[in-house]
Design a protein around this motif. Structure first.
Motif, PDB file in Angstrom:
ATOM      1  N   GLU A  24       0.835  -1.214   0.000  1.00  0.00           N
ATOM      2  CA  GLU A  24       0.000   0.000   0.000  1.00  0.00           C
ATOM      3  C   GLU A  24       0.867   1.261   0.000  1.00  0.00           C
ATOM      4  O   GLU A  24       0.562   2.237  -0.704  1.00  0.00           O
ATOM      5  CB  GLU A  24      -0.918  -0.004   1.231  1.00  0.00           C
ATOM      6  CG  GLU A  24      -2.059  -1.001   1.137  1.00  0.00           C
ATOM      7  CD  GLU A  24      -2.766  -1.235   2.463  1.00  0.00           C
ATOM      8  OE1 GLU A  24      -3.859  -1.813   2.452  1.00  0.00           O
ATOM      9  OE2 GLU A  24      -2.208  -0.863   3.535  1.00  0.00           O
ATOM     10  N   THR A  64      -3.749   4.650 -11.596  1.00  0.00           N
ATOM     11  CA  THR A  64      -3.938   3.507 -10.689  1.00  0.00           C
ATOM     12  C   THR A  64      -3.299   2.208 -11.185  1.00  0.00           C
ATOM     13  O   THR A  64      -2.560   1.540 -10.443  1.00  0.00           O
ATOM     14  CB  THR A  64      -5.449   3.269 -10.463  1.00  0.00           C
ATOM     15  OG1 THR A  64      -6.028   4.512 -10.149  1.00  0.00           O
ATOM     16  CG2 THR A  64      -5.694   2.292  -9.330  1.00  0.00           C
ATOM     17  N   ALA A 101       0.413   2.445 -11.260  1.00  0.00           N
ATOM     18  CA  ALA A 101       0.906   2.529  -9.876  1.00  0.00           C
ATOM     19  C   ALA A 101       1.000   1.132  -9.270  1.00  0.00           C
ATOM     20  O   ALA A 101       1.969   0.787  -8.595  1.00  0.00           O
ATOM     21  CB  ALA A 101      -0.015   3.418  -9.046  1.00  0.00           C
ATOM     22  N   ARG A 102      -0.023   0.317  -9.565  1.00  0.00           N
ATOM     23  CA  ARG A 102      -0.050  -1.047  -9.036  1.00  0.00           C
ATOM     24  C   ARG A 102       1.122  -1.859  -9.603  1.00  0.00           C
ATOM     25  O   ARG A 102       1.829  -2.550  -8.873  1.00  0.00           O
ATOM     26  CB  ARG A 102      -1.395  -1.681  -9.431  1.00  0.00           C
ATOM     27  CG  ARG A 102      -1.760  -2.922  -8.689  1.00  0.00           C
ATOM     28  CD  ARG A 102      -3.186  -3.329  -9.018  1.00  0.00           C
ATOM     29  NE  ARG A 102      -4.173  -2.514  -8.339  1.00  0.00           N
ATOM     30  CZ  ARG A 102      -4.585  -2.736  -7.085  1.00  0.00           C
ATOM     31  NH1 ARG A 102      -4.088  -3.727  -6.400  1.00  0.00           N
ATOM     32  NH2 ARG A 102      -5.478  -1.961  -6.536  1.00  0.00           N
ATOM     33  N   ALA A 153       4.472  -0.526  -8.230  1.00  0.00           N
ATOM     34  CA  ALA A 153       4.633  -0.909  -6.823  1.00  0.00           C
ATOM     35  C   ALA A 153       5.053  -2.373  -6.729  1.00  0.00           C
ATOM     36  O   ALA A 153       5.947  -2.730  -5.959  1.00  0.00           O
ATOM     37  CB  ALA A 153       3.325  -0.674  -6.072  1.00  0.00           C
ATOM     38  N   ARG A 157       2.134   1.703  -3.549  1.00  0.00           N
ATOM     39  CA  ARG A 157       1.078   2.166  -4.470  1.00  0.00           C
ATOM     40  C   ARG A 157       0.762   3.635  -4.208  1.00  0.00           C
ATOM     41  O   ARG A 157       0.569   4.431  -5.124  1.00  0.00           O
ATOM     42  CB  ARG A 157      -0.190   1.319  -4.291  1.00  0.00           C
ATOM     43  CG  ARG A 157      -0.066  -0.056  -4.923  1.00  0.00           C
ATOM     44  CD  ARG A 157      -1.446  -0.647  -5.217  1.00  0.00           C
ATOM     45  NE  ARG A 157      -2.207  -0.908  -4.005  1.00  0.00           N
ATOM     46  CZ  ARG A 157      -2.130  -2.036  -3.299  1.00  0.00           C
ATOM     47  NH1 ARG A 157      -1.327  -3.002  -3.691  1.00  0.00           N
ATOM     48  NH2 ARG A 157      -2.861  -2.209  -2.218  1.00  0.00           N
TER      49      ARG A 157
END
Ligand code: ATP
Length: 251
Positions: free
Chosen positions: A95, A108, A111-112, A115, A98
């Protein structure tokens, strides 16, 4: 072109001088190491670049801008870990990463993915779902570095990034820093470990009592010996100057 700049920067905390007319620049693709004894002024210099401290005098620039007032599109290209890693203790490792990717402007889905790649790159897979507040110091340091670098910054400052790391972590950070510089990032890293910075830096700046007292060639021999010779020489010169200015002094 200069990506990171300290130009004639001085800073005092009350009567204590932390930086004394320090001038330093890092070009894109270059790794510069700041090395010095405890209290030499390394963190103060990096805090000025991170916009956490307004120096008493001099000019500080990150990608051409005042770090105290970075436009958001420039802040997106900047990464820093100075003093405590900026991670949210109540969020998990995944988390936090992200969140850092999102704060650096990644949509999004990207980012996932970013990460997830950063978890692997920093060897954090076993702790992916652990809350950051429960991590060991070394793993928290790995996470902080990952959060500050996963967006591929073009300017990066790291304050003693390997201080809590095991040998595997040291190698991962070395590869990360060199990899970012190889694609054009300007990196300024502070350290106490000469042999470690000699492996990643293009230039080693020796800071002593807030002053730039000389440069060491990363590929040179007897780095430690030459470091101490520079420090001793600077102390001798400072003592001579003080003596010359003291009424009744020998000079
Ligand atoms: N907030 C502060 N208030 C007062 N003095 C400070 C403060 N921060 C730093 N100093 C002083 O400024 C000088 C430089 O400190 P700095 O933390 O920049 O050194 P450093 O090279 O990073 O040291 P270290 O290797 O121990 O981390 C020291 O004399 C320190 O005591």
């Amino acid at each position: 072109m200069t990506a990171l700049l300290l130009d004639d920067v001085s800073h005092t905390f009350g009567a204590r001088t932390a930086l004394d007319h320090l001038t330093l620049s890092v070009a894109p693709g270059q790794v510069t190491a700041l090395i010095g004894l405890n209290g030499a002024g390394k963190t103060t210099a990096l805090r000025a670049l991170a916009g956490r401290l307004r120096p008493t005098r001099g000019t500080v620039r990150v990608l051409g801008h005042n770090p105290a007032d970075l436009p958001s599109n420039v802040a997106m290209r900047f990464g820093h870990v100075v003093e405590t890693p900026l991670v949210y203790p109540e969020l998990t490792v995944a988390e936090n990463l992200r969140c850092a990717a999102g704060l650096h402007g990644l949509p999004t889905r990207a980012a996932r993915q970013t990460a997830s790649a950063a978890v692997g790159q920093m060897g954090l897979d076993p702790w992916r779902l652990a809350r950051a507040g429960t991590l060991s110091m070394g793993n928290r340091q790995r996470l902080g570095i990952a959060c500050a670098t996963l967006h591929g910054p073009t300017a990066l400052i790291l304050d003693e990034p390997t201080s809590a790391l095991d040998p595997q972590g040291v190698v991962l950070v070395r590869e990360l820093v060199r990899g970012l510089a190889d694609v054009g990032a300007a990196v300024l890293v502070s350290s106490h470990h000469l042999d470690e910075v000699a492996r990643i830096a293009d230039e080693i700046v020796v800071l002593h009592a807030g002053c730039d007292v000389g440069r060491l060639e990363p590929g040179g021999t007897d780095l430690e010996q030459r470091f101490f010779a520079m420090v001793l020489d600077a102390d001798t010169r400072a003592a001579t100057d003080t003596n010359a200015q003291t009424p009744g002094g020998r000079a």
